[in-house]
Write a protein that holds these residues in place. Structure first.
Motif, mmCIF file in Angstrom:
data_model
loop_
_atom_site.group_PDB
_atom_site.id
_atom_site.type_symbol
_atom_site.label_atom_id
_atom_site.label_comp_id
_atom_site.label_asym_id
_atom_site.label_seq_id
_atom_site.Cartn_x
_atom_site.Cartn_y
_atom_site.Cartn_z
ATOM 1 N N MET A 218 0.705 -1.466 -0.379
ATOM 2 C CA MET A 218 -0.302 -0.059 -0.012
ATOM 3 C C MET A 218 0.920 1.205 -0.186
ATOM 4 S SD MET A 218 -3.057 -1.570 -0.036
ATOM 5 C CE MET A 218 -3.888 -0.166 0.066
ATOM 6 N N ASP A 439 -3.676 2.219 4.683
ATOM 7 C CA ASP A 439 -5.398 1.783 4.018
ATOM 8 C C ASP A 439 -6.751 2.618 4.526
ATOM 9 O OD1 ASP A 439 -7.038 0.368 2.251
ATOM 10 O OD2 ASP A 439 -6.433 -1.498 2.965
ATOM 11 N N GLU A 450 -10.744 -3.177 -0.998
ATOM 12 C CA GLU A 450 -10.039 -3.157 -1.351
ATOM 13 C C GLU A 450 -8.894 -3.756 -2.474
ATOM 14 O OE1 GLU A 450 -5.026 -3.823 1.638
ATOM 15 O OE2 GLU A 450 -7.390 -4.579 2.135
#
Lengths: 481, 481, 481
Positions: A218, A439, A450
Motif C-alpha cells: 500500500m 489503507d 480493497e
C-alpha cells in the motif's frame, strides 16, 4: 506477535465521536468565557474610527491581511491535504483527517495563543481579529506537518490527541521565542516548521513499527494519486509568498516578504529538478522530489523573508534548499529509517525540519548582518521591532536571540514529541495493525473492496465472460469484447 | 529511419542538471549585480512615505495589486499546468515541466524586462516590486502557451531553451509594442497570446514529426485526465478577470477590466457549447472544446479590457470568440496538421493565436473609436496614457499603432519560433522518439509500467487466478471475483 | 413503458445550440439597452473622485470587494462544480453543465437583479460594478444548488430552462425579502440556500422517476471521483467566509462575518465526523457526509454572519448544523425518497434547504435579541440599516420581518419549483431514460466505452495474455478484442 497485531481493534465508533463531541463542547464553553471580537471587527468600530481619527474603513486591518489569510487558509486545507494524497489508497485519510484536525486545531489555537499573547488583563478576555485567524492557521500548520510523518499509521483519534498537545506546545514555544526572546519569525521557519518537523519525527520514532513492511503493497503511489498530490504542492508553492507575508508589517514588510519568497521558491525548483535528475540512472525525474523539495525554499525563508536579504540572497537560499532537501529524500530518509528507526511517510525531515533549521540560521545571520545603511534608521527599528524593552538591542544581539529561538523550537519538538508519542502508544486509540497501514479501508467506507480499484465492475464482467466461455465448451471460437 | 529513431537517446542525466545549475547560478549573479527592491518594498519605505506625504500604508502599490497577482500566479502554475494534463499519460510532464520552465522563466523575465523597461540610468539597477512580479508571470505565460503546441514531443532541456529564448524575444517585442509604439495591451492579447501562440506554432512546424502517428495510442485522454484538465480550465477562466486587470490603472481601470472580462468569458461559454454540440451527430459535447474554447474570450479581451468597450461590447467579443475557437478545433487544426505540417498538441492556434489576433483588432478598433464624450477628457488621457511624448496623439493614430503592434507580435512569434525551432532540432537535447511521444515514462520515474494503469496489482492477481484456473482443468468452474 | 423509456430521444443537437445562441443574442441586446458601467468603473471616475473629495483610488469599492468576489467566483465554478463530481461516471456533466448554466445565469442575473434593485429611474439604465458581479454569482448559486437535486437526471437544455426561471424567481423573492420586508441576509441563508434548496427539491418531486433504480450501477462513487469531490468541498469550505462577507458593510461588517463563518464551519466539521462515525458499525467515516455536511455551518450562518452573534454563538450554530445535516443524510434522505418521492442526488435538502431554514431562524432570533449595548447606537443602525423608511423599526420587529422573509423564500422555492418542474416534464427537452441516468455517455463524447474505464487498453492486452494461456491448452482460438 503477528497474530496479535492482526487482532488490533480499529473500531473507533466510541472514541472518535466522544472526543469530537466533548472537545467541541469544551471549545464552545471556553469561547463563551474568553473570546470576543476585537475593536476592528466589533460593531463599535464606527466609534473607534471616530475616536482614533481613522478616515476610511479601508484602514481596517482586515483589508491589509484578508487576501493573505485566504491564501494561507487554502494552504492549510487544500495544500497540506492534497500534498498527502500521493499514496495509492490513503487519499481519504490524507484530505479528510487533515480537514478534521485542522478544524479542531484552529479553535484550540485561538484559545492557547490568546491566553499567551493577547489576554487582556483588565477584562480577562481574548479579542480576536483577522490576524488571530492567520495565527491560528499557522499554529495548525505545525500539527499538519507532524501528521506527514505518521501518515497512514495512526487513527484519527490519535491525530486529534496529537493536535491537542501540538497546539499547546506550539503556543508555549511561540511565546518563548517571539515574546521572551523577542526573535522575529514571521513565516515560522523555527516556530512552525522546525517545531512541527521535529514534533512529528519524534512521535514517529516512539511509534516505530518494526513490521511496517507488511503494508508495503500500500505504500507507493499510483499515477492519478501523484497528480492529485501536485494540486497540494502547487497551492502550497504559489501561496507561500502569502504565508511568509501574512503577518509581517504593513507596507514594505509585506511587500518585501512576498518578493523574497517568490524568488526563493523559483530557485528551489531548478535545483530540485537538477538533483532529482542526477539521482536516476537515465536522468528521469522523481515525483516525490518535485512534490516536496520544491517547497523547501519557502520553509527556509520563513524567518528572513521580511528582512532586507536582497533578491539574490533569496535566490541563494532557494538554491541550496532545493539541493539539500532532494538529497535528504535520496540519502537521509533511508538512513533515518534504518538507523534511527524513524519512519517518515512524507519525508517531513527533508521538507520541514531541515529547511526550518536552515531558515533559523539564515534568519540569525541576516539579522546579525543588518545595518542602518541598508534598512534606514527607522526601517531597522520597524523591521526588528526594537521598541519598548528591546529598544537598545543591537542587531548582533538580535542574531544571537534568533539562534537561541531555533534551539528552543528543536527542543520543544523533540521532547514534546517524545512525551506525546508515549501517550499515543497506549493501546486505546484504535490505530491500525502493521499490515493495514496506509489503507483507507480501515477508517472509511470505501465503496470498492480493497485493492480492487475503479474498474471492478468491468473486470467482474470480464470474469463472467470468461466463465461463460469456459463453461460453454472447451474451445472458444467467437469471443467478442 | 524508424530504427534510428527508436535508438534516440533520451538520457538527460547530464544536460538537464547542468542547464539547471548553470542557469540558476547565472541568475544569482545577475540578480546580485542588477536587481534591488523598489522604494515600496524597501525598508526605507517609511522615509518615502514621509517624503511623499503618503498618509497610509494602504497606498502601497502592494495592496492594489497583490490579490490580482496571486490569481495570475495560480493561472500560471495550476491553470496552464493542469489544462495540459488531459493526455492519458502525460500529466507529470504537463504539470511538472510547466512548473520547471515557469520557475526559470520568471527569473529571467525579471532581468530581461528590467533591462528594457526599468533600468535606472543613474544606478544601473533594476528596482522591482509587485508589478514586476506580475509582468514576469505574464512574460512566462507566453512561453507556457508555446509549450502547449509541443506538449509531449520535446525534452525538458528543449523546453528550458525554448523558455530562455522565448522570454528574451518577449521582452524585446514588448518593448517595441508598449514603449516605442506606445500601444496599450494590459492583458496581453498581442504581447502574450499572439506572440506566444505563433512562437509555439512556428517551433512545432520546424520540429514536425512525420511519424508521430506511432504514438497514437498515447494521444487521447482518459476519463480522469479530462477531469484534471477541467481544474486548469476553471482556474484560468475564473481568474482571467484578474489577469486582464492586474496591471491596468488603479481605480476605474482595474474595475472596468474585471467587469469586461467577466462578461466576455461568460458569453464565450454559451457559444462554445453551441458549436461543440452542433459538431457531433447527436449533439454530444466534446471536452476538448469545453476545456479550451471557453477561454478564448479572455484572450480576445486582453487589449480592450481596460477600454470603455461597454458591457454588451464585451459580450459580443465573447460570442464570436467561442464560435471561432471551437470551429478552429473542428476545422482548422486538422488542416494545419495535414497541409501546413503544424502539429499542435493543445490547439494553441485556436485558444491563443487566433483569439489573440482578434484581441489585437478589437483593441485597435476600440481605441480608434474612443471619444471624449465616452471617456471624459481626463479619462481619455489616463486610459491611453496620452502624456509626455504622446500627449498630442489622437485616438485614430492610437488605433493605427495598436494594429502595428499586433503585426510586430506576429512577426516576432513566427520568425523567432523558426530560429529557435532550428536550434531545438540539434540532436543533443534528448527529445523522445516518434513512438515514445506523449509518454511520461521517458522522463519520469513512473511506478507502474507503461500502459498498465493503477490497477496493476489487482490485474496481476487476476491473471494468476486465471492461470490457476487454466492450469487446473479445461473447463473453469470456480471463478470468483 | 420500459420499452418506451428506452426509446427516449436524447439528441440535443438542435435544441441545445438554438437555446444557447438565441439566449446569448438576447443577452447582448438587453445588455446593449440596459447595462452600463457604474461611476466607480467608468472612465469618468477621475471626475467622480474630484467631485466627491475622494482622496485615493483605494477608496474605490473594487478594493473592498474584489478579493471576496474572486473567492465567491471560485466557489461557484470549482466549488459547486467539483462537489458534484462524486458520481463514478458523471464528472463531465457535473463540472461542465455547472459551468454552462452558471455562465448563462450570471448574465441573466445582472439584468433581473438590475431591473429590481438598481434601475435608474431617470436614465432607464442599470449601472453595474463589482458588487453587482458578486450578486449575480450569488443568484446563480441558487440555481446550482437546485442542480444538485436533479444531477444526472436532466438534460443540459432542461438545466438552462431551470436556470432561466430560477434566476427570475430569485430576483423577485430577493426583492421582496431584502427591499420590501427589509430583512438582512448578506450570506443568503434564506434568499440563496432555502430558496435554491426547495426549488430543486420541488422540481425533483415533479420529475420523479419510479424506475430510477435501473441506473443503480451508475449511482455510486469510485475512489478518485470521491477525491475530486473533496476539491469542491474544500474550496467551498475555505472560501465560505468570503461568501458570507462579500456584500456586508465595509469595515467591521466584513471583518465580523469572516470570523463568524470561519468559526462556525470549524465546529461543523467535528460534529459531522462524530455523527458519521456513530452511524457505521465500526465507526468508519462516510465520504458523503464529509463532502457535504461539513458545509452546513456556512449555510446556516448566511443571515447572522454579519450580526454580533459572538464567536461562541457561531460555534454553537456550527455544532448543531453538523449533527442535523449528517443525520439528514442518514435518516431524512431515504425517507424523502421513499415517502415523498423526492429523489435528491446530492442531498441538497441536508446541505442547503434545512441549514438554510436554520439560518433564517438563527437570523431572526439574533436580530430580535440585538441591543444597543452590544452594537452601539450607530452600530445597530449600520448593521440593520435602520435608515430612511425603516429608521424607526425596532429589533423585535426586525426579527419578525426576518422570519417572514424565510417563509417567502420557502414559498417561492416550493411553488416556483412545482411550476418549473411541470414545464420541464414536457417531452421535448431530451432528458435521459431511466436506465441512462448518471451517465456522461449520453451528453458527452467519452473516449472509452461506457463502464470500461481507463485501462481498456491494458485489458485488451490481458485478453491476449489469456489467449496465450488458453491456446496452450486447447481452449480459446480466435479471441479478438
Amino acid at each position: 506477535m503477528d497474530y496479535f497485531s492482526r487482532q488490533k481493534n480499529t473500531n473507533i465508533r466510541l472514541t472518535l465521536p466522544v472526543v469530537c463531541f466533548v472537545w467541541q463542547i469544551a471549545m464552545i464553553i471556553l469561547f463563551g468565557v474568553f473570546i470576543r471580537y476585537d475593536e476592528e471587527s466589533d460593531a463599535h468600530w464606527v466609534e473607534t474610527k471616530a475616536h482614533d481619527n481613522i478616515t476610511s474603513d479601508i484602514e481596517n486591518d482586515f483589508y491589509f491581511r484578508y487576501p493573505s489569510f485566504q491564501d494561507v487558509h487554502v494552504m492549510i486545507f487544500v495544500g497540506f491535504g492534497f500534498l498527502m494524497t500521493f499514496l495509492k489508497r490513503y487519499s481519504f485519510g490524507a484530505v479528510g483527517f487533515n480537514f478534521l484536525i485542522a478544524s479542531f486545531g484552529l479553535q484550540w489555537a485561538l484559545l492557547m495563543q490568546g491566553w499567551f499573547h493577547s489576554l487582556d488583563p483588565q477584562t480577562g478576555k481574548i479579542f480576536i481579529g483577522i490576524e488571530s485567524l492567520i495565527n491560528a492557521d499557522f499554529c495548525v500548520a505545525g500539527c499538519l506537518i507532524a501528521y506527514g510523518a505518521v501518515l497512514g499509521k495512526v487513527s484519527p483519534v490519535q491525530l486529534l490527541v496529537m493536535t491537542l498537545f501540538g497546539v499547546t506546545l506550539f503556543a508555549v514555544e511561540e511565546y518563548i521565542i517571539l515574546n521572551l526572546l523577542h526573535a522575529r519569525d514571521a513565516g515560522g521557519s523555527m516556530v512552525i516548521h522546525t517545531f512541527g518537523g521535529y514534533y512529528g519525527l519524534s512521535i514517529s520514532r516512539v511509534l516505530y513499527r518494526p513490521n511496517l513492511h507488511q503494508s508495503k503493497r500500500m505504500q507507493g503511489s499510483v499515477y492519478h494519486s501523484d497528480t492529485f498530490a501536485m494540486i497540494g504542492t502547487l497551492f502550497l508553492w504559489m501561496f507561500w509568498p502569502s504565508f511568509n507575508s501574512a503577518i509581517t508589517d504593513h507596507g514594505d514588510g509585506q511587500h518585501r516578504a512576498v518578493i523574497n519568497t517568490y524568488l526563493c521558491l523559483a530557485s528551489t525548483v531548478l535545483t530540485t529538478v537538477a538533483i532529482s535528475s542526477l539521482s536516476q540512472k537515465t536522468g528521469k525525474l522523481d515525483m516525490v522530489h518535485i512534490q516536496n523539495s520544491t517547497l523547501a525554499g519557502g520553509v527556509a525563508l520563513g524567518t528572513a523573508a521580511e528582512f532586507m536579504i536582497s533578491p539574490y540572497g533569496a535566490l541563494i537560499v532557494g538554491f541550496f534548499c532545493g539541493i539539500i532537501s532532494t538529497m535528504g529524500y535520496i540519502f537521509i530518509s533511508p538512513f533515518l529509517e534504518k538507523t534511527l528507526k524513524i519512519q517518515d511517510t512524507c519525508g517531513i525531515h527533508n521538507l520541514h525540519a531541515m529547511p526550518g533549521v536552515i531558515g533559523g540560521i539564515v534568519g540569525a545571520i541576516t539579522a546579525a548582518a543588518a545595518s542602518e545603511s541598508v534598512y534606514g534608521k527607522q526601517g531597522l527599528i520597524n523591521t526588528f521591532d526594537f521598541t519598548g524593552d528591546f529598544k537598545d538591542r543591537t542587531v548582533l544581539t538580535q542574531g544571537g536571540y534568533q539562534a537561541a529561538g531555533m534551539c528552543v523550537s528543536i527542543v520543544f519538538g523533540v521532547v514534546g514529541g517524545a512525551i506525546v508519542g508515549s501517550i499515543l502508544k497506549l493501546p486505546i486509540w484504535g490505530d491500525p495493525a502493521d499490515e493495514n497501514c496506509f489503507d483507507d479501508e480501515v477508517y472509511w467506507e470505501v465503496r470498492e473492496p480493497e485493492s480492487i480499484p475503479p474498474i471492478l465492475e468491468y473486470n467482474n464482467h470480464m470474469i463472467h465472460k470468461q466463465q461463460d466461455l469456459s463453461e460453454s465448451n472447451f474451445s472458444v471460437e467467437h469471443c467478442e469484447s
